[in-house]
Scaffold this motif. Structure first.
Motif, mmCIF file in Angstrom:
data_model
loop_
_atom_site.group_PDB
_atom_site.id
_atom_site.type_symbol
_atom_site.label_atom_id
_atom_site.label_comp_id
_atom_site.label_asym_id
_atom_site.label_seq_id
_atom_site.Cartn_x
_atom_site.Cartn_y
_atom_site.Cartn_z
ATOM 1 N N SER A 194 28.766 99.111 -10.936
ATOM 2 C CA SER A 194 28.370 98.328 -12.233
ATOM 3 C C SER A 194 28.220 97.093 -11.787
ATOM 4 O O SER A 194 28.839 96.537 -10.900
ATOM 5 C CB SER A 194 29.572 98.355 -13.408
ATOM 6 O OG SER A 194 29.571 99.749 -14.026
ATOM 7 N N GLN A 229 32.038 97.609 -16.264
ATOM 8 C CA GLN A 229 32.081 96.111 -16.078
ATOM 9 C C GLN A 229 33.501 95.794 -16.491
ATOM 10 O O GLN A 229 34.222 94.714 -15.856
ATOM 11 C CB GLN A 229 31.081 95.398 -16.846
ATOM 12 C CG GLN A 229 29.433 95.709 -16.364
ATOM 13 C CD GLN A 229 29.149 97.015 -17.262
ATOM 14 O OE1 GLN A 229 29.816 97.757 -17.384
ATOM 15 N NE2 GLN A 229 27.580 97.068 -16.821
ATOM 16 N N SER A 230 34.085 96.251 -17.398
ATOM 17 C CA SER A 230 35.456 96.155 -17.907
ATOM 18 C C SER A 230 36.263 97.363 -17.670
ATOM 19 O O SER A 230 36.265 97.990 -18.586
ATOM 20 C CB SER A 230 35.418 95.339 -19.178
ATOM 21 O OG SER A 230 36.708 95.628 -19.823
ATOM 22 N N ASP A 281 26.466 91.932 -19.118
ATOM 23 C CA ASP A 281 27.212 91.245 -19.919
ATOM 24 C C ASP A 281 28.160 92.532 -20.421
ATOM 25 O O ASP A 281 27.743 93.707 -20.946
ATOM 26 C CB ASP A 281 26.554 90.871 -21.114
ATOM 27 C CG ASP A 281 27.633 90.470 -22.194
ATOM 28 O OD1 ASP A 281 28.095 89.451 -22.030
ATOM 29 O OD2 ASP A 281 27.506 91.200 -23.217
ATOM 30 N N GLU A 282 29.565 92.331 -20.338
ATOM 31 C CA GLU A 282 30.397 93.412 -20.508
ATOM 32 C C GLU A 282 30.668 94.036 -22.037
ATOM 33 O O GLU A 282 30.646 95.031 -22.336
ATOM 34 C CB GLU A 282 31.841 93.453 -20.009
ATOM 35 C CG GLU A 282 32.563 92.318 -20.613
ATOM 36 C CD GLU A 282 33.778 92.108 -19.944
ATOM 37 O OE1 GLU A 282 34.936 91.990 -20.439
ATOM 38 O OE2 GLU A 282 33.817 92.016 -18.735
ATOM 39 N N LYS A 283 30.302 93.087 -22.934
ATOM 40 C CA LYS A 283 30.352 93.258 -24.290
ATOM 41 C C LYS A 283 29.160 94.246 -24.730
ATOM 42 O O LYS A 283 29.154 95.261 -25.185
ATOM 43 C CB LYS A 283 30.409 92.044 -25.199
ATOM 44 C CG LYS A 283 31.632 91.335 -25.380
ATOM 45 C CD LYS A 283 32.691 92.148 -26.031
ATOM 46 C CE LYS A 283 34.260 91.844 -25.785
ATOM 47 N NZ LYS A 283 34.317 90.219 -25.532
ATOM 48 N N PRO A 339 31.415 101.290 -20.002
ATOM 49 C CA PRO A 339 31.219 100.122 -19.578
ATOM 50 C C PRO A 339 32.017 99.768 -18.628
ATOM 51 O O PRO A 339 33.152 98.811 -18.792
ATOM 52 C CB PRO A 339 31.222 99.295 -20.886
ATOM 53 C CG PRO A 339 32.433 100.044 -21.666
ATOM 54 C CD PRO A 339 32.331 101.336 -21.322
ATOM 55 N N ALA A 355 27.446 96.055 -22.461
ATOM 56 C CA ALA A 355 27.671 97.349 -21.972
ATOM 57 C C ALA A 355 28.394 98.137 -22.916
ATOM 58 O O ALA A 355 28.178 99.368 -23.064
ATOM 59 C CB ALA A 355 28.119 97.173 -20.647
ATOM 60 N N TYR A 356 29.518 97.559 -23.344
ATOM 61 C CA TYR A 356 30.452 98.235 -24.358
ATOM 62 C C TYR A 356 29.807 98.774 -25.521
ATOM 63 O O TYR A 356 29.816 99.944 -25.883
ATOM 64 C CB TYR A 356 31.628 97.260 -24.643
ATOM 65 C CG TYR A 356 32.752 98.044 -25.557
ATOM 66 C CD1 TYR A 356 33.220 99.276 -24.969
ATOM 67 C CD2 TYR A 356 33.233 97.222 -26.566
ATOM 68 C CE1 TYR A 356 34.255 99.547 -25.949
ATOM 69 C CE2 TYR A 356 34.001 97.971 -27.553
ATOM 70 C CZ TYR A 356 34.666 99.105 -27.034
ATOM 71 O OH TYR A 356 35.659 99.721 -27.835
ATOM 72 N N GLN A 381 25.472 100.943 -16.825
ATOM 73 C CA GLN A 381 25.949 100.253 -15.495
ATOM 74 C C GLN A 381 25.258 98.913 -15.050
ATOM 75 O O GLN A 381 25.454 98.205 -14.301
ATOM 76 C CB GLN A 381 26.032 101.185 -14.254
ATOM 77 C CG GLN A 381 27.337 102.032 -14.242
ATOM 78 C CD GLN A 381 27.721 102.947 -15.487
ATOM 79 O OE1 GLN A 381 26.925 103.756 -16.106
ATOM 80 N NE2 GLN A 381 28.777 102.561 -16.177
ATOM 81 N N ARG A 390 30.446 88.544 -14.433
ATOM 82 C CA ARG A 390 31.712 87.627 -13.796
ATOM 83 C C ARG A 390 31.748 88.174 -12.162
ATOM 84 O O ARG A 390 32.187 87.489 -11.587
ATOM 85 C CB ARG A 390 32.656 87.955 -14.808
ATOM 86 C CG ARG A 390 33.891 87.123 -14.661
ATOM 87 C CD ARG A 390 34.824 87.443 -15.547
ATOM 88 N NE ARG A 390 35.275 88.803 -15.433
ATOM 89 C CZ ARG A 390 35.470 89.818 -16.411
ATOM 90 N NH1 ARG A 390 35.505 89.355 -17.575
ATOM 91 N NH2 ARG A 390 35.866 91.164 -15.944
ATOM 92 N N SER A 434 28.333 93.202 -12.796
ATOM 93 C CA SER A 434 29.089 92.354 -13.828
ATOM 94 C C SER A 434 28.784 90.923 -13.499
ATOM 95 O O SER A 434 28.553 90.506 -12.616
ATOM 96 C CB SER A 434 30.492 92.611 -13.687
ATOM 97 O OG SER A 434 31.315 91.438 -14.103
#
Lengths: 434, 434, 434, 434
Positions: free
Chosen positions: C240, C213-214, C178-180, C211, C182-183, C174, C244, C242
């Motif tokens: 989370s 974030q996305s 960066d969502e990637k 993740p 996090a993924y 969380q 963005r 993010s």
């Protein structure tokens, strides 16, 4: 008089209250209208909101008339005075459409309860209940016992009781020393009950009365009631008096075949109280007020239940389901002590059963709230046996359905448990479709 | 074997544990040293912190030896194996200096309790308790009853009991049909008790045994015990058997002068259980396990208390203070029903007293925890009678002081109530200086 | 010295204790032997009885050595003194075979619990937990987090935990803007967890790290975890962060498709705490001790849950199942006030949802006991949400499994509820076969 | 129509009910007459009995008219129909003289409560409360805030509140950045309050408003209020906003002299809620419904209280008495976790205070029931802090006095505790003569 500042204040308050009431009602109507116009359904939540708004408007109206009432001086006492009349009307409305704040807060909780210690009488048995209330109340009680379809249904409707499981009054069958006579009375009462249930199968179910003086006849009658009459269990009024055998508690060996049948039929057995015979409990001498529901019922039934548990009955028939009324006849409060007195003494308890008494209590017993509308006691019961094994009941007509329901619907337990205790526990125990 | 990864892991864990333990102890020592060097006092809080640190260190040491122990295979079972030895030592230390996490968490709570249903016997009365426990345990019980200054004091010290109010075992005086003999035994027991208290006035107080077979003699003996022997009240074992009058409950009219004296002396009266006579309670026939503390004690004493309440005794003597053991002998759970059965019947109750039974229960009664170490039950009692009227007790030697104290010291009630129930309620009731 | 009366008394007591201990053990052995010779099975009850007898014997042995110990004077302090040795051995035995009175009383209750707020870390995430404990304890915590099959399993075995549902430590995924990234971390942690579960499918299940974030990636990963890896739900560490979008709470509109997927997959979502960002909660400035489990975790998570309820999420997805730890993060105590502040104001609440907040709380939430081992709090939770919706958990390794289990196994609730909260509620919620 | 059996039944029931009602009233009158003729006083108990008899008679009358009402068909709906009229009158009487069963059951409990979170406004401060309720209710709220002697006294009379301790509305003084202005407003409000109390010293006492922006001025004003105006303590609305110093919580060092004065004056300090500044709690963004009493008040005040406890304030001034409203702003439910998170970590907590947080909570805090009329929550509070430290309050005019009183008078706690919480705890805390 209109010039006194106090009067002015009161009139002002009344006017303000009226105004606010009007606004709330109109705003609510507009909202509902919009919903309806928009083609949307009016939800349960909408209904609650409307009712709450109406209730507040009514309470403002009452306040307005009260404010004026107080300012009318002596004239206001005249029942034909317009302020008096307005006040009476406002109050009546408030009462009539159940608009008051408290009630509305709980209206949807109250729905659809099942009650299962609810009694009726037939002409031959009604006198058994004559001593329960003072003379002044006997006509009322008698009416309540004999009635099935008028007042009883109205009480149920008004208090959110969807279903009553009915049972014969006490001690009746259990107090008839001749086993044939007991058997005959049981059959007559059970047949009558079956007929009445047939008229309202949506509102009534039945418990069998059983001539326990004869385990064989009791077994036969239970089988008939369950398989032919559609009854959902039995309710027995404590020990039976037998011409031949004296006082019979059901832990005695001769009852094992009966219990085998109960287990096979897989129906609950409600152990209902009765008074001890006077000669058997001299401790109450000079204190007749301690008999009956005040105290003796509880002691009598608790010990009977303990005898069943200690006898090993539930080792032999582990699937028996026993129901006790009155939140367990005192057992939950003292159950720990039953198993733990002198805990430093590590020998096995001196009864035939194989486990702790509490183990049977937790596994084979269910408790109803009949006649014990006390939240503290309910909470203690929940913390001893768990909310899965507690069932709503009133004990009509000896206790009022409204007393039971008003208490239960707002008792300080979780709403999730309220639904279980009010209805779904019973539905599961008796295998009703919900 | 040292090369197996599992073994390595365990050795690593053991080493880490030892290391951490060492660090904690050293860091703690340094802190205390700094405090002492700085001339500051070591506070209670410092002591708790130190002990908790030590406890954790010990638990790490135990874990280290356990890790190694598990890795020694069969050899570890040999009691002379060094790992076994280390494990035994670590455990012993953990136990000896009361370092374990649980205990230390509560050490300061346990202090200074007062216990008031604590019994002793003299040679003439000790046999009255012989049937209470199985034969195997009689020697132990007998020793416990006769002992006052050895084991008893040790139990008190170990369990934070500062003071015991002592009373004679049961039924003793109450079961002697001849009133003179009952009187003589009372005097002897009370004199003996006074002598023993004189040896340890810091740890013991006394309740008078009373020959209730004769209200006059009972009154005389109570007055002597309070004014001459310094006793703080009386403890009576239920009804008395009188040669002349049969079974005597104390709501009977002849006891009013006795109660007048109790009120004048302003000392509490402890109503202690006894069994019913077998002929008077056939409900227990065939189930002797229900006698005594398991069930019959409670029923007997609860009804006796209800008789007192219903008789109007407390209208006449409103300042009487009655103590019941075992968290009220079942009364709190059912008290509401006593006053509210058939609540739609609006006539006055059929007993001589002027108020609701609960009004007397709330105003004239105190309850002790003796022999009922059940938190659910304690909480229910608190919600019925309030924490001001509940008092810690163990019921030594029939129940263990450590069972009582360990339960009570960690029962899920507020610490403020724990102090009251443990000590200050009793101090106020008996007018002790705290 | 042997002539001092005190010494004699102690020796006598020691001898008596030893003797009684011997008798109890022998009598018990004889009974078991008889059972075995008679071809009967040794029941669970027999085992309990034997263990209790042994426990009492051991306690007598300890008492004997203590009596002697106390009589040895200064010599007894020498660890090589035979009395010391005997005392150490007796204590060690008492501890080793779990014979003490308290433990044995509850041994069978403790079995087979399911725990579901139990965390692990992987190398990349373990540092996230470094600040949770003082430096001195970090090695221990790190070991606990990374360990899965050694210490953890031992803790489970020792404390009756049959199954743990494991989840990644916090805040980890969380807190990665960066969502990637996090993924990627989610996938790695989930894959690792799946591998570990495969080694002990009898003891572990898994919650997915997501993740959030996305919403899209979170949905994708949840689907993968449930359908491919066999996970039983998700555990997410609060809001989370993010890059963005800033701070994301899950009531925001973009999460509705995610929730649709959760409902379709029909798996519970555990909303786990995290700390607020420092800039977002200046109320804690100067009081860092209030962060984390002490207070800030609860506030953060309670408000997040309230946001979900008020947003109308559960009107759209009425079958969502949300789990909160720590007995509900404070919500039950204050839930009534949430819906009833200013109750005389009869307008609809100013949130989008259609019902009272409590209605969602009662229908869509489950609570675990993680880190809140307080009986008063548990009872309040039971009386607010009902025992069907409470689940045992420890919060290992931040809290000790033994602290959780010892508390829970003896908490003053009904044994029937203990079974439900300990195991069967979780089994039903996660559709495990019991 | 009179020939339909149903109608006959209903008429019969109505007649029976009327008859019974008549009998009860006459029998009661005769009894009272006899008492009066005999020269005896009519006791409280007589009055209760009479009222209960009357209540039952009224309920019978209502039932009679309902029975008839139901039998009149469509005509009965006409408000001028005689049956309708009779029904309205019976209902009105039932309501007017408080005769209904529920109310009468509790009439004497309700007497003589003290309420202490009860607010008023002056013209300069009333707008501070404008946002609390929807526009529609603002006139009502404004009237309630400004009124002292009309509606307020009536509410007190109707609900058994003998005494209110009054305090200024929120946040008012605390939200004025200029300390002089804050001081001036405090003085004006306090002077006004003193004047009003002087008119009804039998019904009102006062809490001082304090300009905490300046500890010196706050101290000066508190001293003036206590020693000159006869106020009984202070009520402060959370943190103060200071032009010079920003947000001020009272654990900050500059407040120690203020606290020294509070301790010296020996008066309680009520820490009342306020909302956080929007910039300081973005967690509520988009969810304004969570502000105020719904949630934000509790979080804000609980943390402020925790800051006081952790700061060591009560080590320095151990006799401070802090009052929190709303049953403790959530603290009791989570207090154990505050002190016991990560309990295996044995280091001292990282705050300046010397003891556990709970130790201060138990010793320095009192809680009121204001705005949290929930029995489950009250019971939890009792089990955390004890009934000695809980005080009845309503939070008028934001909450209704009747809501508070009706709940409290029948909440499922002991009557002994009800008296303490309702009145005597406050009397002791504020040293009122009872």
């Amino acid at each position: 008089m209109a010039e006194f500042p106090t009067i002015q204040l009161r009139v002002a308050e009344a006017a303000a209250s009226c105004d606010a009431a009007k606004k709330i009602l109109l705003s609510d109507l507009r909202e509902r209208e919009a919903t309806a116009n928009g083609g949307q359904a009016i939800t349960v939540q909408d209904r609650i909101t409307s009712r709450r708004g109406q209730a507040f408007a009514v309470s403002l109206a009452i306040r307005a008339t009260e404010a004026l009432n107080a300012s009318t001086g002596g004239q206001g006492l005249d029942v034909s005075h317009p302020v008096q009349r307005a006040w009476r009307d406002a109050n009546a409305v408030g009462r009539h459409i159940s608009m008051n704040w408290d009630t509305v807060g709980t209206i949807f909780k109250a729905d659809k309860k099942i009650a299962l210690e609810e009694h009726f009488a037939i002409e031959q048995t009604v006198q058994d209940s004559a001593g329960v209330v003072p003379h002044l109340y006997w006509e009322e009680l008698k009416y309540r016992l004999l009635d099935l379809h008028e007042r009883r249904i109205r009480e149920m409707d008004e208090n959110g009781v969807e279903l009553m499981i009915l049972s014969l009054n006490a001690p009746t069958v259990q107090a008839i020393p001749d086993e044939k006579a007991a058997y005959e009375l049981s059959r007559r009462a059970n047949d009558y009950l079956a007929d009445q249930i047939a008229k309202r199968p949506d509102r009534f179910k039945g418990f069998a009365a059983l001539p326990m003086q004869s385990p064989e006849l009791a077994t036969r009658e239970l089988e008939r009631c369950v398989t032919e009459l559609g009854f959902v269990g039995a309710l027995v009024n404590g020990f039976s008096q037998s011409q031949r055998d004296g006082i019979l508690y059901y832990d005695l060996p001769q009852f094992r075949p009966f219990w085998a049948a109960v287990q096979t039929l897989d129906v609950p057995f409600y152990l209902h109280p009765r008074n001890p015979l006077p000669a058997h409990a001299p401790i109450y001498d000079g204190h007749p007020w301690l008999l009956g529901p005040t105290w003796a019922f509880g002691q009598e039934t608790a010990v009977h239940a303990l005898r069943l548990m200690g006898s090993g009955l539930f080792d032999d028939y582990p699937d028996l389901k026993i129901i006790l009324g009155h939140l367990g006849e005192g057992l939950p409060y003292s159950m720990w002590r039953v198993d733990n007195r002198n805990a430093w003494v590590e020998t096995a308890p001196n009864y035939p059963a194989k486990k702790r008494i509490a183990d049977y209590f937790h596994a084979n017993f269910w408790l109803t709230t009949s006649g014990n509308f006390r939240t503290q006691t309910l909470v203690d019961a929940i913390l001893e046996i768990g909310s899965d094994r507690i069932l709503f009941s009133a004990d009509w007509p000896f206790e009022n359905v409204d007393h039971a329901a008003r208490w239960f619907d707002s008792a300080s337990i979780s709403d999730n448990d309220r639904i279980k205790i009010g209805r779904t526990n019973a539905a599961r125990l008796f295998k009703f479709e919900v």
